[in-house]
Scaffold this active site. Structure first.
Site, mmCIF file in Angstrom:
data_model
loop_
_atom_site.group_PDB
_atom_site.id
_atom_site.type_symbol
_atom_site.label_atom_id
_atom_site.label_comp_id
_atom_site.label_asym_id
_atom_site.label_seq_id
_atom_site.Cartn_x
_atom_site.Cartn_y
_atom_site.Cartn_z
ATOM 1 N N LYS A 109 39.703 33.134 33.445
ATOM 2 C CA LYS A 109 38.449 32.379 33.312
ATOM 3 C C LYS A 109 37.569 32.999 32.217
ATOM 4 O O LYS A 109 37.009 32.282 31.383
ATOM 5 C CB LYS A 109 37.722 32.387 34.658
ATOM 6 N N LYS A 161 26.294 33.516 31.693
ATOM 7 C CA LYS A 161 26.837 34.381 32.756
ATOM 8 C C LYS A 161 28.311 34.700 32.470
ATOM 9 O O LYS A 161 28.736 35.853 32.502
ATOM 10 C CB LYS A 161 26.702 33.685 34.114
HETATM 11 P P1 NAD Z 1 24.856 27.657 43.996
HETATM 12 O O1 NAD Z 1 23.746 28.607 43.748
HETATM 13 O O2 NAD Z 1 24.589 26.189 43.988
HETATM 14 O O3 NAD Z 1 25.566 27.992 45.415
HETATM 15 C C1 NAD Z 1 25.731 29.277 45.915
HETATM 16 C C2 NAD Z 1 25.467 29.203 47.409
HETATM 17 O O4 NAD Z 1 25.750 30.473 47.984
HETATM 18 C C3 NAD Z 1 24.001 28.878 47.746
HETATM 19 O O5 NAD Z 1 23.962 27.735 48.590
HETATM 20 C C4 NAD Z 1 23.502 30.145 48.458
HETATM 21 O O6 NAD Z 1 22.574 29.866 49.489
HETATM 22 C C5 NAD Z 1 24.793 30.686 49.015
HETATM 23 N N1 NAD Z 1 24.779 32.111 49.326
HETATM 24 C C6 NAD Z 1 24.376 33.141 48.550
HETATM 25 N N2 NAD Z 1 24.578 34.308 49.190
HETATM 26 C C7 NAD Z 1 25.124 33.999 50.402
HETATM 27 C C8 NAD Z 1 25.556 34.771 51.514
HETATM 28 N N3 NAD Z 1 25.483 36.100 51.506
HETATM 29 N N4 NAD Z 1 26.058 34.125 52.584
HETATM 30 C C9 NAD Z 1 26.137 32.772 52.597
HETATM 31 N N5 NAD Z 1 25.745 31.990 51.574
HETATM 32 C C10 NAD Z 1 25.244 32.598 50.495
HETATM 33 O O7 NAD Z 1 25.987 28.022 42.910
HETATM 34 P P2 NAD Z 1 27.219 27.102 42.451
HETATM 35 O O8 NAD Z 1 26.825 26.303 41.257
HETATM 36 O O9 NAD Z 1 27.812 26.451 43.634
HETATM 37 O O10 NAD Z 1 28.211 28.232 41.893
HETATM 38 C C11 NAD Z 1 28.998 29.049 42.758
HETATM 39 C C12 NAD Z 1 29.972 29.835 41.912
HETATM 40 O O11 NAD Z 1 30.787 28.914 41.175
HETATM 41 C C13 NAD Z 1 29.316 30.748 40.874
HETATM 42 O O12 NAD Z 1 30.034 31.946 40.807
HETATM 43 C C14 NAD Z 1 29.426 29.950 39.581
HETATM 44 O O13 NAD Z 1 29.464 30.784 38.422
HETATM 45 C C15 NAD Z 1 30.751 29.237 39.790
HETATM 46 N N6 NAD Z 1 30.926 27.988 39.021
HETATM 47 C C16 NAD Z 1 29.932 27.073 38.982
HETATM 48 C C17 NAD Z 1 30.127 25.910 38.247
HETATM 49 C C18 NAD Z 1 29.045 24.857 38.179
HETATM 50 O O14 NAD Z 1 29.151 23.940 37.333
HETATM 51 N N7 NAD Z 1 28.017 24.906 39.027
HETATM 52 C C19 NAD Z 1 31.326 25.701 37.561
HETATM 53 C C20 NAD Z 1 32.338 26.644 37.656
HETATM 54 C C21 NAD Z 1 32.130 27.799 38.400
#
Ligand code: NAD
Length: 295
Positions: A168, A243
């Site tokens: 990635k 990031k």
């Molecule tokens: P987000 O912030 O929408 O979701 C993360 C969730 O994790 C939140 O709902 C938060 O409340 C929860 N959380 C945090 N700590 C926690 C804990 N200790 N216990 C339980 N829940 C907890 O983020 P996202 O956009 O869903 O991204 C998640 C991952 O996916 C990241 O690493 C991001 O880099 C990756 N990602 C995101 C995208 C995108 O387009 N959004 C694309 C590819 C990869």
């Protein structure tokens, strides 16, 4: 039907868990956000009161959390998820995190663990069309493919622990540099009196061709579906690109790889981010480059 624990039901994890439910699995979810948890329950999922409770009794346990520290804390620290799982459970972290933390958590979990970051964004998560890049043992990978294929269309086993995160980081470093040089070429074309369409028609059939050009063109017109045609609404937000480039540079430093264009791409995306563009699609960096050219 498998019993699945799912922790982190945000923009990505929420729809991924819903696709597991649609595929007929029993999904017990946990998130710190009560709204995210309520949406999971509304889709037919069970609610857990803690991350460890979500992991208890599950055949597969998935995390989709923001960054490495959240992942370490959930599995090994206060979340105590790894210890709560059955010895036969397969652990899958789909978050995008640094390679070193992925290897550390997989090594300490005491269960077979896969790092399985995704590309495809929230649309891919909604539509179950994500690409999974997977690192970890062969048998765990073989067992997990039926779970991953309910959330994605393309699944690639990249090697041992951390190999998914490594793939990635390398992919997104290439994407960022490709996008910047493509945007620079359009800015130069504008200065030289060459139309966007003319540059596109030539480069898309020549050696300058790239995914950034032909699928995600940073100027409006040549590729109607690209974010440039909707005022650079993501798509793939600049904050996430910055990031991922930071993770790639951390990995390069640790591994002793020299990546000058990757470092420059990070510097340019940080500058764009710090100017207040975190929510802008990463192809919007052409606006900043055009501004620099205007000086
Ligand atoms: P987000 O912030 O929408 O979701 C993360 C969730 O994790 C939140 O709902 C938060 O409340 C929860 N959380 C945090 N700590 C926690 C804990 N200790 N216990 C339980 N829940 C907890 O983020 P996202 O956009 O869903 O991204 C998640 C991952 O996916 C990241 O690493 C991001 O880099 C990756 N990602 C995101 C995208 C995108 O387009 N959004 C694309 C590819 C990869």
């Amino acid at each position: 039907m498998a019993r699945i624990g799912f922790v982190g039901l945000g923009n990505m994890g929420g729809p991924m868990a819903r696709n597991l439910l649609k595929a007929g699995h029993a999904v017990t979810g946990f998130d710190l956000s009560s709204e995210a948890l309520a949406a999971h329950a509304a889709a037919g999922g069970a609610r857990a009161g803690s991350a460890a409770e979500a992991a208890t009794g599950a055949d597969f346990v998935v995390t989709m959390l923001p960054a490495g520290r959240h992942v370490r804390d959930a599995w090994l620290g206060a979340g105590a998820m790894a210890a709560a799982t059955a010895p036969s459970a397969i652990l899958i972290d789909c978050s995008t995190i640094d390679v070193a933390t992925a290897r550390e958590v997989a090594g300490a979990a005491g269960r077979p663990m896969l790092d399985a970051p995704v590309s495809g964004g929230t649309m891919g998560a909604e539509g179950a069309t994500l690409t999974f890049m997977v690192g970890g043992p062969d048998d765990a990978y073989a067992a997990a493919t039926s779970i991953l294929s309910a959330m994605g269309r393309s699944i690639v086993h990249c090697g041992g622990a951390g190999a998914g995160q490594a793939a990635k980081a390398c992919n997104n470093m290439m994407l960022a540099a490709n996008m910047i040089i493509t945007a620079e070429a359009f800015v130069l074309a504008e200065k030289l009196g060459l139309t966007h369409q003319a540059l596109f028609d030539v480069a898309s059939k020549s050696s300058g061709q790239s995914w950034a050009l032909t699928s995600y063109c940073p100027v409006p017109g040549p590729v109607p579906a690209s974010p440039a045609n909707r005022d650079y609404k993501p798509g793939f937000a600049t904050a996430l690109m910055a990031k991922d480039l930071g993770l790639a540079q951390d990995a390069a430093t640790t591994a002793g790889a020299v990546t000058p264009l990757g470092a420059e791409a990070l510097a340019l995306y940080r500058r764009f981010l710090e100017a207040g563009n975190g929510d802008v699609d990463f192809s919007g960096i052409i606006g900043m480059l055009r501004g620099l050219a205007g000086r």
